[in-house]
Design an enzyme around this catalytic site. Structure first.
Site, mmCIF file in Angstrom:
data_model
loop_
_atom_site.group_PDB
_atom_site.id
_atom_site.type_symbol
_atom_site.label_atom_id
_atom_site.label_comp_id
_atom_site.label_asym_id
_atom_site.label_seq_id
_atom_site.Cartn_x
_atom_site.Cartn_y
_atom_site.Cartn_z
ATOM 1 N N PHE A 46 0.859 -1.183 0.000
ATOM 2 C CA PHE A 46 0.000 0.000 0.000
ATOM 3 C C PHE A 46 0.895 1.233 0.000
ATOM 4 O O PHE A 46 1.815 1.337 0.821
ATOM 5 C CB PHE A 46 -0.892 -0.030 1.235
ATOM 6 C CG PHE A 46 -2.008 0.968 1.187
ATOM 7 C CD1 PHE A 46 -3.118 0.748 0.383
ATOM 8 C CD2 PHE A 46 -1.950 2.120 1.937
ATOM 9 C CE1 PHE A 46 -4.154 1.668 0.345
ATOM 10 C CE2 PHE A 46 -2.985 3.049 1.892
ATOM 11 C CZ PHE A 46 -4.088 2.821 1.094
ATOM 12 N N ARG A 71 -13.048 -4.377 -6.721
ATOM 13 C CA ARG A 71 -12.639 -5.120 -5.535
ATOM 14 C C ARG A 71 -13.860 -5.396 -4.655
ATOM 15 O O ARG A 71 -14.686 -4.505 -4.458
ATOM 16 C CB ARG A 71 -11.661 -4.199 -4.809
ATOM 17 C CG ARG A 71 -10.826 -4.796 -3.755
ATOM 18 C CD ARG A 71 -9.756 -3.794 -3.357
ATOM 19 N NE ARG A 71 -10.300 -2.694 -2.546
ATOM 20 C CZ ARG A 71 -9.655 -2.121 -1.536
ATOM 21 N NH1 ARG A 71 -8.441 -2.521 -1.213
ATOM 22 N NH2 ARG A 71 -10.188 -1.136 -0.862
ATOM 23 N N TYR A 75 -10.039 0.388 11.156
ATOM 24 C CA TYR A 75 -11.354 0.672 10.552
ATOM 25 C C TYR A 75 -11.749 -0.280 9.424
ATOM 26 O O TYR A 75 -12.771 -0.090 8.799
ATOM 27 C CB TYR A 75 -11.421 2.126 10.057
ATOM 28 C CG TYR A 75 -10.293 2.548 9.136
ATOM 29 C CD1 TYR A 75 -10.305 2.219 7.785
ATOM 30 C CD2 TYR A 75 -9.221 3.294 9.614
ATOM 31 C CE1 TYR A 75 -9.289 2.616 6.944
ATOM 32 C CE2 TYR A 75 -8.188 3.694 8.782
ATOM 33 C CZ TYR A 75 -8.229 3.357 7.444
ATOM 34 O OH TYR A 75 -7.213 3.751 6.618
ATOM 35 N N ASP A 79 2.444 -5.465 7.808
ATOM 36 C CA ASP A 79 1.241 -4.646 7.880
ATOM 37 C C ASP A 79 0.047 -5.593 7.738
ATOM 38 O O ASP A 79 -0.097 -6.280 6.719
ATOM 39 C CB ASP A 79 1.255 -3.588 6.770
ATOM 40 C CG ASP A 79 0.128 -2.579 6.927
ATOM 41 O OD1 ASP A 79 -0.939 -2.966 7.445
ATOM 42 O OD2 ASP A 79 0.305 -1.423 6.520
#
Ligand SMILES: *Cc1c(COP(=O)(O)O)cnc(C)c1O
Length: 409
Positions: free
Chosen positions: A125, A368, A221, A196
């Site tokens: 990312f 996605r 989140y 991660d």
């Protein structure tokens, strides 16, 4: 048997079916974006309202002690630790994932200071990479970020590498690295690891301790449902914790914040990874959200994720020949999301959202779909496939309104 009838049978047999009642979800929406923003657990509103009205409203500053606000980062850390195979006292919560990457990367590089390469992959990312670039520039010690293709990571772990920093599940394709194998190989070469877990925590069993990971971070989140911008978590292996140097040395990570010393001295344990005042309302929301995992078995969550994903892949491939699977076909090599490629993916996703099926789009051409097993039903998958097929068959997506890009995709 129709697609809907098969979905109904699968929902009937689903042992996690009752968890959906713990979430507030709009009736007319199929939500397949819990990998980006998890749904709202029922208990959050009442708990946050109490924190506002009673704790903040009535106790005012006394609430830091009276309601244990000051201990929330470690309390939540221990709750998340259980979901990611981390030892008690090895996880803290607060700040964003990006800031957490900076903290653990700075700490990791200090352990291996004579090596200058931070190794990551092109599927990572971008914010993780940006943080590494910024940190390297700030340090000005000759460190550089080296990026390889995800499948080439193993061969790139050499004795020049200081830290291997990877995201376990690729945000675009859902491809999952073998955390244990790569960590083991890294250690053989004297390389430290940072994982991660943004797309792992809450989606399937993670075992940081068994993998021997040195550091990890993850997002509050996504599958943990802590709400928009929820605090992230950071993990340090217990064997390293004592020697970790906190470079974002804020007062809440000080050994005695209220002694107001002029010199920084790190606190013990993960507390030293704190920076400033903890975001209490956000921590309270995440705390309440984590309740939904109290009676959920991570292995069952993984099994359902695989079943939902396989059902989806099979039906999309049967009904939507224009879409190309971008995710690994083998469930063992996948996180809890499925992605397909199409040159007009953006417009297709906008049309889908317009029809009540919410997934998302990732440039350049990926649509996605995330499967949060605690609240996604097989019926949702069936509906998503039927709507997707209809949009493609009728070229409904081919309209200007669906092609205008919003700020957040
Ligand atoms: C979602 C995500 C982030 C988000 O970082 P924030 O600082 O919370 O915006 C970081 N890393 C990965 C791998 C992610 O998937």
């Amino acid at each position: 048997m129709s697609l809907e009838a098969r979905a109904a049978e699968l929902d009937q047999a689903d042992e996690l079916a009752s968890f959906r009642r713990l979430f507030q979800l709009p009736e007319d929406v199929v939500y397949l974006d819990g990998n980006s923003l998890g749904a709202l657990p029922n208990g959050v509103k009442a708990r946050v309202t109490q924190a506002i009205e009673q704790e903040w409203g009535q106790s005012l500053i006394r609430a830091w002690n009276e309601y244990g606000w000051v201990n929330l980062p470690e309390k939540l850390g221990d709750r998340i630790a259980r979901l990611i195979g981390a030892e008690k006292g090895s996880v803290t919560v607060g700040d964003s994932t990006s800031i957490s990457v900076f903290k653990v990367l700075a700490a990791a590089l200090a352990f291996n200071a004579d090596r200058k390469v931070i190794l990551s992959d092109r599927g990572n990312f971008p914010t993780d990479l940006y943080m590494a670039q910024g940190l390297a520039a700030l340090k000005n010690t000759g460190h550089r970020l080296s990026l390889v293709e995800p499948e080439d990571v193993l061969d790139a772990i050499t004795e020049d590498v200081s830290v291997l920093m990877l995201t376990e599940v690729d945000y675009r394709t859902g491809r999952r690295h073998d955390m244990k194998k790569l960590t083991g190989l890294a250690h053989q070469k004297g390389v430290l690891t940072i994982w991660d877990l943004a797309h792992s925590a809450g989606a399937f069993p993670v075992d940081l301790s068994d993998a021997g990971a040195d550091f990890a971070v993850g997002c509050g989140y996504k599958y943990l449902n802590g709400g928009p911008g929820a605090p992230a978590f950071a993990y340090v292996a217990p064997s390293r914790l004592h020697d970790v140097k906190p470079f974002l040395s804020g007062w809440f990570g000080h050994e005695a914040p209220f002694a107001f010393d002029l010199d920084y001295r790190p606190a013990e344990g993960t507390t030293k990874l704190r920076v400033g005042t903890p975001p209490v309302l956000s921590l309270v929301a995440l705390d309440a959200a984590l309740d939904v995992f109290d009676n959920a078995d991570m292995q069952e969550i993984q099994n359902k994720s695989n079943a939902l994903s396989e059902f989806f892949i099979g039906e999309v491939e049967a009904l939507c020949p224009d879409l190309v699977l971008a995710s690994p076909r083998n469930a063992q090599e996948r996180g809890s999301q499925v992605s397909f490629r199409h040159p007009d993916g953006y417009a297709i996703m906008q049309a889908l959202i317009d029809k009540g099926v919410i997934g998302d789009f990732r440039a350049p051409d990926i649509i996605r779909f995330g499967f949060a097993p605690l609240y996604v039903r097989f019926a949702d998958v069936a509906k998503a496939v039927l709507v997707l097929a209809e949009i493609l068959d009728s070229r409904l997506w081919d309209r200007d309104t669906y092609k205008t890009r919003a700020a957040v995709t």
